[in-house]
Design a protein around this motif. Sequence first.
Motif, PDB file in Angstrom:
ATOM      1  N   TRP A 432      -1.914   4.425  -2.411  1.00 48.85           N
ATOM      2  CA  TRP A 432      -2.591   4.803  -1.228  1.00 48.85           C
ATOM      3  C   TRP A 432      -3.768   3.717  -0.957  1.00 48.85           C
ATOM      4  O   TRP A 432      -4.015   3.220   0.058  1.00 48.85           O
ATOM      5  CB  TRP A 432      -3.228   6.082  -1.348  1.00 48.85           C
ATOM      6  CG  TRP A 432      -3.984   6.477  -0.039  1.00 48.85           C
ATOM      7  CD1 TRP A 432      -3.648   6.557   1.337  1.00 48.85           C
ATOM      8  CD2 TRP A 432      -5.419   6.926  -0.143  1.00 48.85           C
ATOM      9  NE1 TRP A 432      -4.761   7.018   2.085  1.00 48.85           N
ATOM     10  CE2 TRP A 432      -5.817   6.983   1.323  1.00 48.85           C
ATOM     11  CE3 TRP A 432      -6.508   6.786  -0.961  1.00 48.85           C
ATOM     12  CZ2 TRP A 432      -7.293   7.339   1.679  1.00 48.85           C
ATOM     13  CZ3 TRP A 432      -7.653   7.216  -0.641  1.00 48.85           C
ATOM     14  CH2 TRP A 432      -8.226   7.591   0.595  1.00 48.85           C
ATOM     15  N   ARG A 435      -2.319   0.001  -0.043  1.00 49.70           N
ATOM     16  CA  ARG A 435      -2.076   0.168   1.325  1.00 49.70           C
ATOM     17  C   ARG A 435      -3.227  -0.076   2.000  1.00 49.70           C
ATOM     18  O   ARG A 435      -3.016  -1.006   3.029  1.00 49.70           O
ATOM     19  CB  ARG A 435      -1.558   1.567   1.503  1.00 49.70           C
ATOM     20  CG  ARG A 435      -1.260   1.903   3.137  1.00 49.70           C
ATOM     21  CD  ARG A 435      -0.869   3.191   3.302  1.00 49.70           C
ATOM     22  NE  ARG A 435      -0.592   3.338   4.900  1.00 49.70           N
ATOM     23  CZ  ARG A 435      -1.855   3.899   5.551  1.00 49.70           C
ATOM     24  NH1 ARG A 435      -2.989   4.174   5.183  1.00 49.70           N
ATOM     25  NH2 ARG A 435      -1.695   4.277   6.823  1.00 49.70           N
ATOM     26  N   GLU A 443       5.281   1.810   4.955  1.00 48.50           N
ATOM     27  CA  GLU A 443       5.491   3.119   4.694  1.00 48.50           C
ATOM     28  C   GLU A 443       6.860   3.904   5.336  1.00 48.50           C
ATOM     29  O   GLU A 443       7.447   4.621   4.618  1.00 48.50           O
ATOM     30  CB  GLU A 443       4.200   3.882   5.118  1.00 48.50           C
ATOM     31  CG  GLU A 443       2.907   3.407   4.596  1.00 48.50           C
ATOM     32  CD  GLU A 443       2.334   2.456   5.220  1.00 48.50           C
ATOM     33  OE1 GLU A 443       2.959   1.711   6.315  1.00 48.50           O
ATOM     34  OE2 GLU A 443       1.391   1.733   4.616  1.00 48.50           O
ATOM     35  N   GLY A 447       9.337   5.225   3.078  1.00 43.08           N
ATOM     36  CA  GLY A 447       9.729   6.957   3.254  1.00 43.08           C
ATOM     37  C   GLY A 447      11.040   7.144   3.515  1.00 43.08           C
ATOM     38  O   GLY A 447      11.644   7.895   2.990  1.00 43.08           O
TER      39      GLY A 447
END
Length: 535
Positions: A432, A435, A443, A447
């Motif tokens: 996180w 990022r 993402e 994902g």
Amino acid sequence: MTRLARSAGLIGLATLASRVLGLARDVVYAWLFGAGDRMDAFNVAFRIPNLVRDLFAEGAMTAAFVPTFTRYVEQRGREAAWRLGSLVVSALVVVTGAVAVAGIALAEPITLLFARDYAAVPGKLELTAQLTRIMFPFLSLVALAVAFMGMLNSLRHFFVPALSPALFNVGAILGALAIVPLMPAIGLDPVAGLAIGTLVGGLLQAAVQWPSLRREGFRFRFRIDMRDPGLREILILMGPGTIGLAAVQINQFVNTVLATGQGTGAVSWLNYAFRLMYLPIGLFGVSIATAALPTVSALAARGDRDGMRRTIAGGLRLMLALNVPATVGLIALATPIVALIFERGSFTAADTPATAAALVFYAPGLLGYSAVKLASPTFYALRDSRTPVAVSILSVGVNVVLNLTLVRVLGYRGLALGTALSSLLNAGLLLWLLRRRLGGLEERQVGMALLKVLAASALMAAAAVATERQVASWLVSRDLAAQALAVGSAIAVGLVVLATSARIFGIEELDEALSRVAARLGRGGRGSAGSAARR
């Protein structure tokens, strides 16, 4: 992405040899000593110098040394990089030698601090201290091996460094088979042969890399110059780097300490389970991270954030494509896998479900461990040591709280679960924050890759479990051949279902990885023979 997959595949091939030999080592250990007091003593004794090694030599050295050495090669040339290499190796010899001497002198109080409950079993605490004293020099040997590995990886040489841990396992196996029987003749417990074999393995791990470094032009010169800016940069990074990469090792050490109070066998069950879980980490997590780190370091040196983002995101997708099926597979087939690999000699049928239970609770942490291997060194490549330090401290704190809580509810299994959960927290926070630092990690693609591979892995697990149960029901005997047939059939069917699902769901990374494996296998004996000859 293709270059990363190719490099990771090469590392994975070498690591496969190392991990298979590591598994063979543990099989020999289990056969000789099972999960009794002697094996508990050895595991605790090895954990003490191994913790120092992981924190100081392996984790922190890799994170601090590879980016700095890579930048020297890129910007100043090889001669300056070789000088830096000599400085680092000299410093390692001096510092780790001093730590080893201190560890030998203080072996008894160190052991009492971490395994006080062993005093309740006559001779167990004393044996643990003796084994600790024997194995502390392993720290210096493996520090040299890691420095050699860092230099070779920076020069894009991956196969020999990745193969070097195989030599450690060879030494450990030789120690178990050849040295253990000799110990009573010199007044030592037979398990001391495992400790001596550990030292032999550490020496071989460093020695196998030396010829490759010589061919590249490295000539070691002992020199200590604390004013050298490169060495000072590495040392400055290693301080917080030790903490930043410490979560896995400290969490595992906390498990060992708490497990000493869970009765005979608990330390060994956790250790055997952790070794099985760590097999795919070595094959997939470490190989991908090792292949990506020099590229990420070079991109960071050039200030190419877009390139870093693409490389990290591609590494994450590849890591998920390989590690999610491995995690689900370990959970689904934990008991038959443990029985097949360990259940013989001194490792009894009662040890199998205990070890399998630990494996089930450890397995989810595989994803966290692998992601940390990729994410944490990236911050050091960006010359940011504070972020992984803060996240690691938080992760260790959460792990201690979870373990102290869960051990009361689930016993030693709670230690495995707490470690897995804290590793996922560590990875999640690092990704996180990374990022935010890089302006995204693709993402949506990551994902979608995760959802697809989860679906494919569920189908794989269902097929594998059904196959194992069906084949086992057909077999009259439960000997080694029958167990191997049942587990092998389950894995084969599971891989076919996984490969088919990868095509249907469009999981490009998994499809590419499986295609590479099939291509390697399809080359037949000639390629294998050539590879064996080179090894």
